[in-house]
Design an enzyme around this catalytic site. Structure first.
Site, PDB file in Angstrom:
ATOM      1  N   ASP A   1     -42.742  89.837  28.990  1.00 39.30           N
ATOM      2  CA  ASP A   1     -43.939  89.504  28.224  1.00 39.30           C
ATOM      3  C   ASP A   1     -44.983  89.056  29.237  1.00 39.30           C
ATOM      4  O   ASP A   1     -44.802  88.028  29.912  1.00 39.30           O
ATOM      5  CB  ASP A   1     -43.660  88.377  27.229  1.00 39.30           C
ATOM      6  CG  ASP A   1     -42.741  88.816  26.104  1.00 39.30           C
ATOM      7  OD1 ASP A   1     -42.878  89.952  25.639  1.00 39.30           O
ATOM      8  OD2 ASP A   1     -41.869  88.022  25.698  1.00 39.30           O
TER       9      ASP A   1
ATOM     10  N   ASP B   1     -42.955  93.450  14.298  1.00 41.39           N
ATOM     11  CA  ASP B   1     -42.705  92.007  14.268  1.00 41.39           C
ATOM     12  C   ASP B   1     -42.547  91.588  12.814  1.00 41.39           C
ATOM     13  O   ASP B   1     -43.498  91.707  12.019  1.00 41.39           O
ATOM     14  CB  ASP B   1     -43.867  91.241  14.899  1.00 41.39           C
ATOM     15  CG  ASP B   1     -44.062  91.601  16.368  1.00 41.39           C
ATOM     16  OD1 ASP B   1     -43.063  91.982  17.010  1.00 41.39           O
ATOM     17  OD2 ASP B   1     -45.202  91.513  16.859  1.00 41.39           O
TER      18      ASP B   1
END
Length: 255
Positions: free
Chosen positions: A11, A130
């Site tokens: 990330d 998500d």
């Protein structure tokens, strides 16, 4: 029997690898190029690079960092974050990505999945999803913009559409489990895996060796993704694969 994959995730924010809890409270974890090289040596099956603030900040993915990472790895590399058009996909593939991951842009414009699959092939298109449990506990909604916006779209309806439009894989992240180290969201992962015929990569919540075993068996995932556990040396890919072999799960051996 198809082998299950272990995939570290980078990330990236402002050119650095970061990790948080429930998509918040980001902590610096190091240089993405150096970390990518380590994972390549450690026997990772693939690597995912997500520019996590590109969409929120309305900018393009940091292409030069992708190029540097791609030069360090000899395993499949998936790149996501800020990819909004077919031209963006082409740019990332030219920078060295093997696959591109789209999330918010796909929700806003589902035709992007169809077009990407038609031009580059389904094997290149990963749709990152998500999901977060609804307050009434009846299913999950899809969130966009780094987990900050509730799209109001039902998760199961969306993954079915994603597959129908030609995506090659689903990268499924549980916002509720992300960074908690309390285990993957087995209920959500299994619910998705049971309604699609394309591979599901489970993400969010890895905290122990058993968590990987559980999500790849009971959770029915095809691959398991983790970040902080690997970044901070709490577990190695070797240890995870050894535990999977012991549990009777087929994995690609290291060395």
């Amino acid at each position: 029997m198809l082998t299950k994959r272990i995939i570290p995730c980078l990330d990236v924010k402002d050119g650095r690898v970061v990790k948080g809890v429930n998509f918040k409270g980001l902590v610096d974890a190091g240089d993405p190029v150096e970390i990518a090289a380590v994972y390549n040596r450690m026997g990772a099956d693939e690597l995912v690079f997500l520019d996590i603030t590109a969409t929120v900040e309305g900018r393009d993915t940091i292409c030069h960092v992708v190029e540097e990472v791609a030069a360090q790895v000899f395993i499949p590399l998936t790149v996501g974050g800020g990819i909004r058009t077919v031209a963006d996909m082409k740019k990332m593939l030219r920078a060295g990505a093997d696959k591109v991951a789209i999330n918010s842009a796909a929700v806003k414009n589902p035709d992007l999945i169809t077009e990407g699959a038609r031009i580059f092939g389904s094997q290149c298109i990963v749709v990152a999803v998500d999901g977060k449990k609804r307050e009434d506990g009846a299913g999950w909604n899809v969130y966009t913009h780094g987990g900050s916006r509730d799209s109001g779209i039902d998760l199961i309806d969306w993954v079915r559409e994603v597959e129908m439009r030609g995506a090659g894989e689903i990268l499924l992240t549980s916002i509720d489990a992300d960074g908690t180290k309390k285990g993957f969201d087995l209920e959500m992962t299994r619910a998705v895996a049971e309604v699609v015929n394309i591979p599901v990569i489970a993400s969010g919540g890895a905290g122990s060796l058993n968590d990987f075993v559980e999500v790849l068996t009971r959770g029915k995932a095809d691959a398991a993704l983790a970040a902080s556990l690997f970044h901070f040396g709490e577990l190695t890919i070797n240890q995870v694969k050894a535990a999977l072999v012991k549990a009777g799960v087929s994995v690609r051996q290291i060395g």
